[in-house]
Design a protein around this motif. Sequence first.
Motif, short mmCIF file in Angstrom:
data_model
loop_
_atom_site.label_atom_id
_atom_site.label_comp_id
_atom_site.label_asym_id
_atom_site.label_seq_id
_atom_site.Cartn_x
_atom_site.Cartn_y
_atom_site.Cartn_z
N VAL A 192 -1.62 -17.90 -32.94
CA VAL A 192 -1.57 -18.09 -34.39
C VAL A 192 -2.83 -17.52 -35.02
CG1 VAL A 192 -1.34 -19.77 -36.26
CG2 VAL A 192 -0.25 -20.22 -34.05
N TYR A 229 2.34 -15.22 -36.44
CA TYR A 229 2.63 -15.75 -35.11
C TYR A 229 2.93 -14.59 -34.18
CZ TYR A 229 3.52 -19.66 -38.23
OH TYR A 229 3.42 -20.61 -39.21
N VAL A 274 5.55 -23.73 -30.14
CA VAL A 274 6.32 -24.10 -31.33
C VAL A 274 7.00 -25.44 -31.05
CG1 VAL A 274 8.19 -23.47 -32.90
CG2 VAL A 274 6.71 -21.68 -31.94
N ILE A 304 3.03 -26.36 -34.73
CA ILE A 304 2.55 -25.80 -33.47
C ILE A 304 1.73 -26.87 -32.75
CG2 ILE A 304 1.12 -24.01 -32.40
CD1 ILE A 304 3.51 -22.80 -33.78
#
Length: 71
Positions: free
Chosen positions: A19, A62, A31, A43
């Motif tokens: 991320v 992402y 996730v 997340i």
Amino acid sequence: MTELTVDGSALLRGQEVRVRVGSENLGTGIVDDLSEDGTMVWIIFGGATPRRMFIPEDKAQYTVLPPASVR
């Protein structure tokens, strides 16, 4: 499988992602959940802040990582 940078609408629960928000790399996580349209993404990271929600205003990117067995 190669790494692919996507927005939340292309994510699936259980995927490992890196991320990034702006120029800051927040690390890798899994996730955990996402809204139906992918605008809100949760997340799971390790460490002091284990679960974090991202919303459109965060402008998070992402990068989907290949499964560990393929790395």
